[in-house]
Design a protein around this motif. Structure first.
Motif, mmCIF file in Angstrom:
data_model
loop_
_atom_site.group_PDB
_atom_site.id
_atom_site.type_symbol
_atom_site.label_atom_id
_atom_site.label_comp_id
_atom_site.label_asym_id
_atom_site.label_seq_id
_atom_site.Cartn_x
_atom_site.Cartn_y
_atom_site.Cartn_z
ATOM 1 N N ASP A 152 0.836 -1.219 0.000
ATOM 2 C CA ASP A 152 0.000 0.000 0.000
ATOM 3 C C ASP A 152 0.868 1.266 0.000
ATOM 4 O O ASP A 152 0.548 2.248 -0.673
ATOM 5 C CB ASP A 152 -0.898 0.018 1.245
ATOM 6 N N SER A 153 1.947 1.238 0.768
ATOM 7 C CA SER A 153 2.783 2.436 0.899
ATOM 8 C C SER A 153 3.456 2.784 -0.428
ATOM 9 O O SER A 153 3.719 3.960 -0.706
ATOM 10 C CB SER A 153 3.831 2.237 1.998
ATOM 11 N N VAL A 154 3.738 1.777 -1.249
ATOM 12 C CA VAL A 154 4.346 2.036 -2.562
ATOM 13 C C VAL A 154 3.303 2.680 -3.489
ATOM 14 O O VAL A 154 3.611 3.621 -4.228
ATOM 15 C CB VAL A 154 4.915 0.732 -3.158
ATOM 16 N N ALA A 155 2.066 2.184 -3.403
ATOM 17 C CA ALA A 155 0.995 2.799 -4.200
ATOM 18 C C ALA A 155 0.813 4.261 -3.802
ATOM 19 O O ALA A 155 0.594 5.135 -4.663
ATOM 20 C CB ALA A 155 -0.300 2.023 -4.001
ATOM 21 N N GLU A 156 0.936 4.550 -2.503
ATOM 22 C CA GLU A 156 0.782 5.948 -2.048
ATOM 23 C C GLU A 156 1.884 6.831 -2.629
ATOM 24 O O GLU A 156 1.632 7.972 -3.031
ATOM 25 C CB GLU A 156 0.803 6.000 -0.512
ATOM 26 N N VAL A 157 3.121 6.318 -2.676
ATOM 27 C CA VAL A 157 4.213 7.113 -3.258
ATOM 28 C C VAL A 157 3.934 7.356 -4.746
ATOM 29 O O VAL A 157 4.096 8.476 -5.244
ATOM 30 C CB VAL A 157 5.577 6.402 -3.084
ATOM 31 N N ILE A 158 3.486 6.321 -5.449
ATOM 32 C CA ILE A 158 3.226 6.463 -6.891
ATOM 33 C C ILE A 158 2.134 7.505 -7.125
ATOM 34 O O ILE A 158 2.224 8.325 -8.049
ATOM 35 C CB ILE A 158 2.881 5.084 -7.497
ATOM 36 N N GLU A 159 1.132 7.521 -6.254
ATOM 37 C CA GLU A 159 0.093 8.551 -6.406
ATOM 38 C C GLU A 159 0.654 9.933 -6.078
ATOM 39 O O GLU A 159 0.373 10.912 -6.767
ATOM 40 C CB GLU A 159 -1.103 8.189 -5.522
ATOM 41 N N GLU A 160 1.485 10.010 -5.036
ATOM 42 C CA GLU A 160 2.068 11.308 -4.631
ATOM 43 C C GLU A 160 2.883 11.932 -5.767
ATOM 44 O O GLU A 160 2.856 13.148 -5.965
ATOM 45 C CB GLU A 160 2.960 11.096 -3.395
ATOM 46 N N ILE A 161 3.601 11.090 -6.525
ATOM 47 C CA ILE A 161 4.464 11.636 -7.596
ATOM 48 C C ILE A 161 3.750 11.663 -8.955
ATOM 49 O O ILE A 161 4.386 11.901 -9.975
ATOM 50 C CB ILE A 161 5.779 10.831 -7.706
ATOM 51 N N ASP A 162 2.434 11.402 -8.961
ATOM 52 C CA ASP A 162 1.646 11.397 -10.207
ATOM 53 C C ASP A 162 2.217 10.371 -11.192
ATOM 54 O O ASP A 162 2.300 10.614 -12.402
ATOM 55 C CB ASP A 162 1.642 12.809 -10.828
ATOM 56 N N GLY A 163 2.614 9.208 -10.649
ATOM 57 C CA GLY A 163 3.312 8.203 -11.438
ATOM 58 C C GLY A 163 2.479 7.584 -12.541
ATOM 59 O O GLY A 163 3.024 7.203 -13.582
ATOM 60 N N ILE A 164 1.164 7.462 -12.332
ATOM 61 C CA ILE A 164 0.335 6.828 -13.365
ATOM 62 C C ILE A 164 0.258 7.729 -14.599
ATOM 63 O O ILE A 164 0.403 7.261 -15.729
ATOM 64 C CB ILE A 164 -1.075 6.496 -12.815
ATOM 65 N N ASN A 165 0.068 9.017 -14.371
ATOM 66 C CA ASN A 165 0.056 9.924 -15.531
ATOM 67 C C ASN A 165 1.406 9.917 -16.236
ATOM 68 O O ASN A 165 1.486 9.996 -17.467
ATOM 69 C CB ASN A 165 -0.325 11.340 -15.102
ATOM 70 N N ARG A 166 2.487 9.800 -15.462
ATOM 71 C CA ARG A 166 3.819 9.770 -16.083
ATOM 72 C C ARG A 166 3.959 8.550 -16.988
ATOM 73 O O ARG A 166 4.359 8.666 -18.144
ATOM 74 C CB ARG A 166 4.916 9.741 -15.015
ATOM 75 N N ILE A 167 3.628 7.369 -16.461
ATOM 76 C CA ILE A 167 3.868 6.147 -17.252
ATOM 77 C C ILE A 167 2.927 6.083 -18.455
ATOM 78 O O ILE A 167 3.315 5.638 -19.540
ATOM 79 C CB ILE A 167 3.796 4.892 -16.349
ATOM 80 N N LYS A 168 1.697 6.589 -18.289
ATOM 81 C CA LYS A 168 0.779 6.603 -19.433
ATOM 82 C C LYS A 168 1.303 7.537 -20.524
ATOM 83 O O LYS A 168 1.190 7.257 -21.715
ATOM 84 C CB LYS A 168 -0.611 7.051 -18.983
ATOM 85 N N HIS A 169 1.874 8.657 -20.102
ATOM 86 C CA HIS A 169 2.373 9.658 -21.039
ATOM 87 C C HIS A 169 3.536 9.117 -21.878
ATOM 88 O O HIS A 169 3.668 9.420 -23.069
ATOM 89 C CB HIS A 169 2.831 10.879 -20.229
ATOM 90 N N ILE A 170 4.376 8.289 -21.257
ATOM 91 C CA ILE A 170 5.609 7.861 -21.940
ATOM 92 C C ILE A 170 5.534 6.439 -22.482
ATOM 93 O O ILE A 170 6.512 5.938 -23.024
ATOM 94 C CB ILE A 170 6.823 7.968 -20.981
ATOM 95 N N HIS A 171 4.357 5.777 -22.369
ATOM 96 C CA HIS A 171 4.322 4.330 -22.629
ATOM 97 C C HIS A 171 4.401 3.953 -24.101
ATOM 98 O O HIS A 171 4.611 2.794 -24.419
ATOM 99 C CB HIS A 171 3.060 3.701 -22.037
ATOM 100 N N LYS A 172 4.307 4.882 -25.018
ATOM 101 C CA LYS A 172 4.181 4.523 -26.438
ATOM 102 C C LYS A 172 5.358 3.719 -26.949
ATOM 103 O O LYS A 172 5.245 2.981 -27.908
ATOM 104 C CB LYS A 172 3.989 5.783 -27.275
ATOM 105 N N GLU A 173 6.525 3.820 -26.258
ATOM 106 C CA GLU A 173 7.700 3.065 -26.714
ATOM 107 C C GLU A 173 7.707 1.638 -26.184
ATOM 108 O O GLU A 173 8.672 0.904 -26.378
ATOM 109 C CB GLU A 173 8.977 3.788 -26.291
ATOM 110 N N GLY A 174 6.634 1.224 -25.471
ATOM 111 C CA GLY A 174 6.565 -0.160 -24.985
ATOM 112 C C GLY A 174 7.025 -0.271 -23.555
ATOM 113 O O GLY A 174 7.766 0.574 -23.064
ATOM 114 N N ILE A 175 6.551 -1.352 -22.854
ATOM 115 C CA ILE A 175 6.914 -1.509 -21.450
ATOM 116 C C ILE A 175 7.999 -2.578 -21.298
ATOM 117 O O ILE A 175 8.363 -2.945 -20.249
ATOM 118 C CB ILE A 175 5.690 -1.860 -20.591
#
Ligand code: NAP
Length: 175
Positions: A152-175
């Motif tokens: 849970d604490s890792v999910a909280e950090v990812i939300e704090e740093i807006d990580g989902i928007n970051r990864i969605k923004h840059i994902h076009k080159e593949g994961i």
């Protein structure tokens, strides 16, 4: 005085997930202290390596605290990659406390430490199909449940740093 036995765990930890946490708990059942190396510390903002070393440090320390692992039993050290594989073990040794046993699932890491004279153990990640960094990052992009794979604490950090928007923004080159 009895010397501490330290194990070294190397991983990119993009991000740390419940499979890694299980491995860390099993390492700490075998040795006194674990040195957690954040590999490829120079990388961030790519689909395969979305999080900075500083963000990964925050995720790991909060996850260890969430799991009740004492801060006196681990060290967290970011390690940048080097162009020469034959120099990498020396770089790791320079940046970490002394260690005796290597825990890694990466065959290059295993080979380099074996050639440097270390004992290397390959700790399997349980339920590997879902507890994988690739799966976590994939779900972050598709909108499937990624939170259940990580503390849970890792999910909280990812939300704090807006990580989902970051990864969605840059994902076009593949994961
Ligand atoms: P990696 O390339 O990040 O991961 C390799 C794969 O192994 C990933 O799918 C990872 O899963 C998986 N894995 C991690 N721990 C595992 C385990 N206990 N059991 C089974 N699979 C496991 O490699 P890494 O081992 O995590 O990290 C090695 C780091 O060392 C990298 O940052 C690499 O660049 C660095 N390195 C650098 C040099 C150099 O600079 N010359 C040389 C050697 C290694 P997850 O995605 O779920 O973690």
């Amino acid at each position: 005085m009895v010397d501490k036995v330290r194990g070294l765990l190397v991983g990119r930890l993009q991000p740390i997930h419940k499979g890694h946490m299980d491995v860390i708990k099993r390492i700490l059942a075998e040795v006194d202290e674990v040195v957690i190396c954040i590999g490829s510390a120079q990388l961030s903002h790519t689909p395969k390596d979305p999080f900075t070393a500083g963000e990964r440090t925050m995720m790991i320390s909060k996850a260890l605290s969430e799991y009740g692992i004492s801060s006196s039993s681990y060290y967290i050290t970011p390690i940048q990659d080097v162009a020469c594989n034959s120099l990498w073990v020396a770089q790791v040794k320079m940046l970490t406390p002394p260690f005796e046993i290597i825990y890694s699932g990466n065959s290059l890491v295993e080979r380099l430490f074996i050639e440097a004279g270390y004992k290397v153990t390959n700790p399997p990640i349980y339920n590997r199909e879902i507890y994988s960094g690739t799966e976590v990052r994939k779900r972050m992009i598709t909108g499937d449940d990624w939170k259940s794979l990580i503390p849970d604490s890792v999910a909280e950090v990812i939300e704090e740093i807006d990580g989902i928007n970051r990864i969605k923004h840059i994902h076009k080159e593949g994961i």
